[in-house]
Design a protein around this motif. Structure first.
Motif, PDB file in Angstrom:
ATOM      1  N   ARG A 240      -9.771   8.457   1.835  1.00 18.71           N
ATOM      2  CA  ARG A 240     -10.750   7.840   2.624  1.00 18.71           C
ATOM      3  C   ARG A 240     -12.415   7.326   2.217  1.00 18.71           C
ATOM      4  O   ARG A 240     -12.958   6.769   1.221  1.00 18.71           O
ATOM      5  CB  ARG A 240     -10.278   6.450   3.101  1.00 18.71           C
ATOM      6  CG  ARG A 240     -10.961   5.010   3.568  1.00 18.71           C
ATOM      7  CD  ARG A 240     -10.380   4.291   3.652  1.00 18.71           C
ATOM      8  NE  ARG A 240      -9.924   3.148   2.500  1.00 18.71           N
ATOM      9  CZ  ARG A 240      -9.556   1.937   2.345  1.00 18.71           C
ATOM     10  NH1 ARG A 240      -8.363   2.376   3.853  1.00 18.71           N
ATOM     11  NH2 ARG A 240      -9.256   1.208   1.625  1.00 18.71           N
TER      12      ARG A 240
ATOM     13  N   GLU B 248      -1.598   3.467  11.724  1.00 16.45           N
ATOM     14  CA  GLU B 248      -1.383   1.917  12.246  1.00 16.45           C
ATOM     15  C   GLU B 248      -1.580   0.715  10.934  1.00 16.45           C
ATOM     16  O   GLU B 248      -0.709  -0.073  10.696  1.00 16.45           O
ATOM     17  CB  GLU B 248      -2.676   1.177  12.579  1.00 16.45           C
ATOM     18  CG  GLU B 248      -2.841  -0.275  12.100  1.00 16.45           C
ATOM     19  CD  GLU B 248      -3.855  -0.568  13.750  1.00 16.45           C
ATOM     20  OE1 GLU B 248      -4.666  -0.080  13.939  1.00 16.45           O
ATOM     21  OE2 GLU B 248      -4.357  -1.998  13.373  1.00 16.45           O
ATOM     22  N   VAL B 249      -1.406   1.516   9.024  1.00 17.30           N
ATOM     23  CA  VAL B 249      -1.509   0.956   7.879  1.00 17.30           C
ATOM     24  C   VAL B 249       0.569   0.789   8.302  1.00 17.30           C
ATOM     25  O   VAL B 249       0.707  -0.779   7.664  1.00 17.30           O
ATOM     26  CB  VAL B 249      -1.476   1.825   7.264  1.00 17.30           C
ATOM     27  CG1 VAL B 249      -1.706   1.543   5.541  1.00 17.30           C
ATOM     28  CG2 VAL B 249      -3.358   1.377   7.190  1.00 17.30           C
TER      29      VAL B 249
ATOM     30  N   ALA C  92      -0.615  12.912  12.728  1.00 19.52           N
ATOM     31  CA  ALA C  92      -1.841  13.658  13.226  1.00 19.52           C
ATOM     32  C   ALA C  92      -2.575  12.746  12.588  1.00 19.52           C
ATOM     33  O   ALA C  92      -2.001  11.550  12.394  1.00 19.52           O
ATOM     34  CB  ALA C  92      -2.109  14.502  12.196  1.00 19.52           C
ATOM     35  N   THR C  93      -3.835  12.123  13.332  1.00 17.56           N
ATOM     36  CA  THR C  93      -4.861  11.245  13.513  1.00 17.56           C
ATOM     37  C   THR C  93      -5.072  10.524  11.400  1.00 17.56           C
ATOM     38  O   THR C  93      -5.378  11.895  11.151  1.00 17.56           O
ATOM     39  CB  THR C  93      -6.110  11.430  14.200  1.00 17.56           C
ATOM     40  OG1 THR C  93      -7.085  10.195  13.798  1.00 17.56           O
ATOM     41  CG2 THR C  93      -6.700  12.557  13.958  1.00 17.56           C
ATOM     42  N   GLY C  94      -5.107   9.198  11.693  1.00 19.26           N
ATOM     43  CA  GLY C  94      -5.086   9.397   9.729  1.00 19.26           C
ATOM     44  C   GLY C  94      -4.680   9.464   9.355  1.00 19.26           C
ATOM     45  O   GLY C  94      -4.315   8.820   7.913  1.00 19.26           O
TER      46      GLY C  94
ATOM     47  N   GLU D 255      -1.870   4.960  19.758  1.00 17.93           N
ATOM     48  CA  GLU D 255      -1.475   6.262  21.027  1.00 17.93           C
ATOM     49  C   GLU D 255      -1.353   6.116  22.713  1.00 17.93           C
ATOM     50  O   GLU D 255      -2.194   6.060  23.452  1.00 17.93           O
ATOM     51  CB  GLU D 255      -3.348   6.517  21.582  1.00 17.93           C
ATOM     52  CG  GLU D 255      -4.259   6.324  20.357  1.00 17.93           C
ATOM     53  CD  GLU D 255      -3.846   7.606  19.302  1.00 17.93           C
ATOM     54  OE1 GLU D 255      -2.684   8.859  20.048  1.00 17.93           O
ATOM     55  OE2 GLU D 255      -4.457   8.210  18.310  1.00 17.93           O
TER      56      GLU D 255
ATOM     57  N   LEU E 285      -6.699   4.608  -2.899  1.00 15.00           N
ATOM     58  CA  LEU E 285      -7.636   3.824  -2.153  1.00 15.00           C
ATOM     59  C   LEU E 285      -9.146   3.663  -2.959  1.00 15.00           C
ATOM     60  O   LEU E 285      -9.464   3.270  -2.563  1.00 15.00           O
ATOM     61  CB  LEU E 285      -7.690   5.242  -1.541  1.00 15.00           C
ATOM     62  CG  LEU E 285      -6.953   5.694  -0.537  1.00 15.00           C
ATOM     63  CD1 LEU E 285      -7.140   7.174  -0.265  1.00 15.00           C
ATOM     64  CD2 LEU E 285      -7.582   4.518   0.459  1.00 15.00           C
TER      65      LEU E 285
ATOM     66  N   GLY F  72      -2.290   7.092   8.867  1.00 16.11           N
ATOM     67  CA  GLY F  72      -1.946   6.325   8.538  1.00 16.11           C
ATOM     68  C   GLY F  72      -0.118   4.935   9.562  1.00 16.11           C
ATOM     69  O   GLY F  72      -0.065   4.074   9.334  1.00 16.11           O
TER      70      GLY F  72
ATOM     71  N   ARG G 202       0.983  -1.023   0.235  1.00 18.32           N
ATOM     72  CA  ARG G 202       0.239  -0.156  -0.022  1.00 18.32           C
ATOM     73  C   ARG G 202       0.972   0.862   0.075  1.00 18.32           C
ATOM     74  O   ARG G 202      -0.016   2.082  -0.101  1.00 18.32           O
ATOM     75  CB  ARG G 202      -1.268  -0.367   1.231  1.00 18.32           C
ATOM     76  CG  ARG G 202      -1.949  -0.918   0.770  1.00 18.32           C
ATOM     77  CD  ARG G 202      -2.784  -1.146   1.767  1.00 18.32           C
ATOM     78  NE  ARG G 202      -4.037  -0.365   2.606  1.00 18.32           N
ATOM     79  CZ  ARG G 202      -4.201  -0.523   3.625  1.00 18.32           C
ATOM     80  NH1 ARG G 202      -4.376  -1.091   4.309  1.00 18.32           N
ATOM     81  NH2 ARG G 202      -5.630   0.410   3.794  1.00 18.32           N
TER      82      ARG G 202
ATOM     83  N   LEU H 256      -2.497   7.844  -4.038  1.00 20.26           N
ATOM     84  CA  LEU H 256      -2.611   7.907  -2.645  1.00 20.26           C
ATOM     85  C   LEU H 256      -3.651   7.773  -3.631  1.00 20.26           C
ATOM     86  O   LEU H 256      -4.936   6.461  -2.942  1.00 20.26           O
ATOM     87  CB  LEU H 256      -2.779   8.482  -1.803  1.00 20.26           C
ATOM     88  CG  LEU H 256      -2.685   8.350  -0.154  1.00 20.26           C
ATOM     89  CD1 LEU H 256      -1.725   6.567  -0.151  1.00 20.26           C
ATOM     90  CD2 LEU H 256      -2.093   9.050   0.301  1.00 20.26           C
TER      91      LEU H 256
HETATM   92  N1  LIG Z   1      -0.754   4.185   3.051  1.00 22.55           N
HETATM   93  C1  LIG Z   1      -2.342   3.422   3.128  1.00 22.55           C
HETATM   94  N2  LIG Z   1      -2.890   2.991   1.727  1.00 22.55           N
HETATM   95  C2  LIG Z   1      -4.095   2.924   1.898  1.00 22.55           C
HETATM   96  N3  LIG Z   1      -5.409   3.123   2.452  1.00 22.55           N
HETATM   97  C3  LIG Z   1      -3.988   3.559   3.917  1.00 22.55           C
HETATM   98  C4  LIG Z   1      -2.798   3.967   4.008  1.00 22.55           C
HETATM   99  N4  LIG Z   1      -2.712   4.553   4.681  1.00 22.55           N
HETATM  100  C5  LIG Z   1      -3.094   4.835   5.858  1.00 22.55           C
HETATM  101  N5  LIG Z   1      -4.719   4.115   4.785  1.00 22.55           N
HETATM  102  C6  LIG Z   1      -6.312   4.454   5.448  1.00 22.55           C
HETATM  103  O1  LIG Z   1      -6.989   5.759   6.238  1.00 22.55           O
HETATM  104  C7  LIG Z   1      -7.050   5.409   7.408  1.00 22.55           C
HETATM  105  C8  LIG Z   1      -6.345   5.592   8.796  1.00 22.55           C
HETATM  106  O2  LIG Z   1      -5.068   4.972   8.808  1.00 22.55           O
HETATM  107  P1  LIG Z   1      -4.563   4.833  10.138  1.00 22.55           P
HETATM  108  O3  LIG Z   1      -5.509   3.653  11.155  1.00 22.55           O
HETATM  109  O4  LIG Z   1      -3.433   3.753   9.999  1.00 22.55           O
HETATM  110  O5  LIG Z   1      -4.232   5.561  10.519  1.00 22.55           O
HETATM  111  P2  LIG Z   1      -3.572   6.418  12.635  1.00 22.55           P
HETATM  112  O6  LIG Z   1      -2.814   7.109  11.343  1.00 22.55           O
HETATM  113  O7  LIG Z   1      -2.968   5.217  12.793  1.00 22.55           O
HETATM  114  O8  LIG Z   1      -5.291   7.045  12.761  1.00 22.55           O
HETATM  115  P3  LIG Z   1      -5.081   7.412  14.517  1.00 22.55           P
HETATM  116  O9  LIG Z   1      -4.723   7.924  14.958  1.00 22.55           O
HETATM  117  O10 LIG Z   1      -6.867   7.792  14.892  1.00 22.55           O
HETATM  118  O11 LIG Z   1      -5.164   6.173  15.220  1.00 22.55           O
HETATM  119  C9  LIG Z   1      -7.374   4.103   7.826  1.00 22.55           C
HETATM  120  O12 LIG Z   1      -9.296   3.497   7.088  1.00 22.55           O
HETATM  121  C10 LIG Z   1      -6.359   3.642   6.000  1.00 22.55           C
HETATM  122  O13 LIG Z   1      -6.532   1.808   5.814  1.00 22.55           O
END
Ligand SMILES: Nc1ncnc2c1ncn2[C@@H]1O[C@H](COP(=O)(O)OP(=O)(O)OP(=O)(O)O)[C@@H](O)[C@H]1O
Length: 649
Positions: A554, A370-371, A364-366, A436, A520, A368, A334, A516
């Motif tokens: 997304r 965790e991805v 920042a939140t969102g 977190e 997506l 990615g 990804r 991106l």
């Molecule tokens: N490189 C990527 N390709 C596809 N989808 C992604 C990618 N990075 C993030 N996403 C999508 O964006 C959303 C948020 O991703 P993720 O949970 O990893 O973010 P986060 O920074 O951990 O958020 P939070 O801080 O709220 O925990 C998810 O739906 C994830 O599938």
């Protein structure tokens, strides 16, 4: 409703009081029915202490996955709804059909109040557990409900004020509930009825998107007795197969046709309801896709205005669109984007994590995180071992310890008979992702540090240490170093977790937005071609500030795909209100209080940009942003509302 009822929460004499009120005009019929269920079916004691049941993260994830695409659509609509009621002390909540909270958007200042009131992700708000309430009662009644203060059956919920509306699936079953709740409110019933109307509209909109998405590959007839309503929220929808039989109808179709049950329509030939054979329907869909035509129902001769849509996936196959690449989406694949900072993060992260160096992700939140963590896990030599994620902010403080460290049989009264291994041991050999981490209570930070230093763990209630083989990635949207300096995070743990810090850029900063967006879109259409995006729509997507980062992108793309036009293309109209008709680079239109002019002129644009930059720099912490800008928190909130900036949930 009597004042006595709204002012005084249920007391120990509630049973007799309620019994007396049920059947009188003092309570609305659904509240009376719910009280009756609470008393006579669930035998709930109104004065009992709070014992909110909260599911573990894995169960919540599994439930979120069951909702699938709907969750993204719902989340986008929740953000819209939250924007409309932001600042009035409400949280916007989504539950599934078992009344388990799966998603919530709360003002960060009010989060503590909501947690205190038991409203957090994973909490079970069914009537059986929490008595009469906006979520559980909407599920039970299959209808929108307002539950105001003392109408809550349990005494400890009497401070709450909730408006819940069910989201119905294509068979009319409850898929989930959209709810707006306030933990302490001075709202009148009038204000509440306004909130209820907004919540119901949003729930309908989600159900409508779900219907159109679910029947992408069917013929869809849209109709209404008033021409101006076709294409809008209250239109009737009927999905039809190639043989001309009705596959499904929405609630509005039942209302329009004056029919009480779906069974009277589903499976019937369309031609038995309306004078339309498949050839006529095909002709309308192919040649008059954009126009409305009159049609009368066979039963009563009532006139409707109608419009037909051909199956989208088959049509889109012939339209200019991008082909999907190979199925399956390993997290590592990804990150194909060409953003130099992401490339650096990925190269550096893979190399160091492969050598067991603990990684700290900041962003920042969102963005990615965790991805990204999964991508590092998949590139490691232990990729075949589990990747175990723990969201320290989503688990109630009282449960984090047992969730993480596990417990032995009989460790405490409620302990499961066989005990619980805990996430740390589950991850042994694989990767432990501590999301977190900034929200981990200080006492547990000490325990975690010990585990990381000694490579062994003692479960709650146990005395023998168990060896663990840990590879840890932690993440936070909060600035951990600043937290260390303020004494909110243990310095020794910070350095233990931080073999290296990788900063994930915000979406706004990324140079590979175009790639991106395509990636997506491809991921979200499991089979067949993906919608193509018009140039103008793409320009607006690229120019958007994206406060919610990839998650928000997304959601917008999922919503746009669900609302896609006849030709399977995404235009500006499918992007939603935020992208309005303003040219790229301009802020979205603002409604009400005369803010429009100011927000759309050059000064307004500059103010919005400055706000966005400062908010991002301060990781969306309102107090710190207000201090940095030299304004009060109230002023900052007012400006956030004026510019319709969406605060990350
Ligand atoms: N490189 C990527 N390709 C596809 N989808 C992604 C990618 N990075 C993030 N996403 C999508 O964006 C959303 C948020 O991703 P993720 O949970 O990893 O973010 P986060 O920074 O951990 O958020 P939070 O801080 O709220 O925990 C998810 O739906 C994830 O599938």
């Amino acid at each position: 409703m009597s004042n006595a009822l709204t002012a005084s929460p249920p007391s120990s004499r509630i049973a007799s009081l309620l019994q007396a009120r049920i059947g009188t005009s003092q309570v609305s019929p659904y509240v009376a029915k719910s009280w009756d269920r609470c008393l006579n079916r669930y035998s709930i004691e109104p004065d009992a202490e709070r014992r909110t049941v909260v599911l573990d993260t894995a169960s919540v994830r599994a439930r979120q996955e069951t909702l699938g695409e709907l969750l993204g659509v719902a989340r986008a609509e929740m953000e819209n709804l939250y924007e409309q009621i932001a600042g009035s002390g409400y949280a916007v909540i989504l539950s599934d059909a078992d009344a388990v909270v799966l998603s919530a958007i709360t003002d960060s200042q009010a989060r503590r109040d909501f947690r205190g009131a038991g409203l957090w992700v994973g909490a079970v708000w069914s009537e059986q557990h929490e008595g009469t309430n906006g979520i559980g009662t909407a599920v039970a009644e299959r209808a929108p409900v307002t539950v105001y203060c003392g109408e809550h059956f349990r005494r400890y919920n009497a401070g709450l004020s909730c408006c819940g509306a069910p989201i119905l699936d294509v068979d009319g079953e409850v898929l989930g509930v959209l709810d707006a709740s306030a933990a302490s409110t001075a709202d009148t019933r009038l204000v509440q009825s306004h909130t209820m109307a907004l919540v119901s509209m949003s729930a309908n909109l989600i159900a409508r998107c779900h219907f159109l998405g679910r029947f992408r590959d069917a013929w869809v007839l849209r109709f209404h007795s008033r021409a101006e309503f076709v294409g809008l929220l209250h239109e009737a929808l009927m999905a039809i197969d190639d043989d001309g039989n009705v596959l499904a109808v929405n609630e509005a179709a039942l209302l329009q046709l004056g029919i009480s049950s779906r069974a009277q329509l589903v499976g019937k030939p369309l031609a038995s309801l309306l004078p339309l054979d498949m050839d006529t329907l095909r002709r309308h869909a192919m040649h008059e896709a954009a126009s409305l035509w009159p049609v009368r129902d066979i039963a009563y001769g009532r006139r409707f205005f109608a419009n037909a849509r051909a199956p989208m996936q088959r049509r889109a196959a012939t339209a200019a669109s991008i082909k999907r690449t190979a199925p399956g989406t390993p997290a590592a694949r990804r990150h194909v984007g060409g953003d130099p900072r992401m490339q650096h993060n990925l190269n550096c992260g893979r190399q160091l994590f492969g050598r067991r160096v603990p990684i700290l992700l900041q962003g920042a939140t969102g963005t990615g995180k965790e991805v990204f963590a999964k991508a590092l896990h998949q590139a490691a030599s232990w990729a075949d071992k589990p990747f175990v994620a723990v969201n320290c902010a989503a688990i109630p403080e009282a449960l984090i310890e047992s969730e993480l460290f596990g417990y032995t049989r009989g460790a405490f009264t409620d302990a499961a008979r066989e005990g619980h291994v805990g996430k740390i041991r589950q991850s042994s050999g694989g990767t432990l992702f501590l999301d977190e981490i900034g929200d981990m209570p200080l006492a547990l930070q000490t325990r975690l540090l010990r585990v990381l230093e000694e490579h062994e763990i003692v479960p709650l209630g146990g005395d023998a240490a168990i060896p663990v083989d840990l590879h840890v990635i932690s993440a936070s949207h909060r600035n951990l170093l600043a937290m260390v300096q303020q004494g909110e995070f243990r310095e020794d743990l910070y350095y233990r977790l931080n073999g290296i810090t990788l900063e994930l850029p915000t979406l706004r900063e990324r140079t590979d937005k175009r790639e991106l967006i395509q990636a997506l879109l491809q991921e979200d259409v499991p089979d067949g071609p993906v919608p193509a995006i018009d140039d103008e729509a793409m320009e607006r997507l690229l120019a958007h500030p994206w406060p919610g980062n990839i998650r928000q992108l997304r959601n917008v793309l999922r919503m746009a795909t669900a609302l896609c036009g006849e030709d399977g293309r995404i235009g500006v109209a499918q992007l939603g209100r935020e992208f309005g008709d303003t040219p790229p680079g301009q802020p979205p239109a603002v409604q009400g209080d005369g803010g429009r002019d100011e927000a759309t002129n050059a000064l307004g644009t500059a103010e919005r940009d400055a706000l966005m930059l400062e908010l991002e720099r301060m990781h969306w912490n309102i107090s710190r942003t207000a201090t940095a800008l030299g304004v009060s928190r109230n002023t900052l909130y007012r400006k956030i509302r004026k510019h319709r900036i969406v605060l990350p949930g």
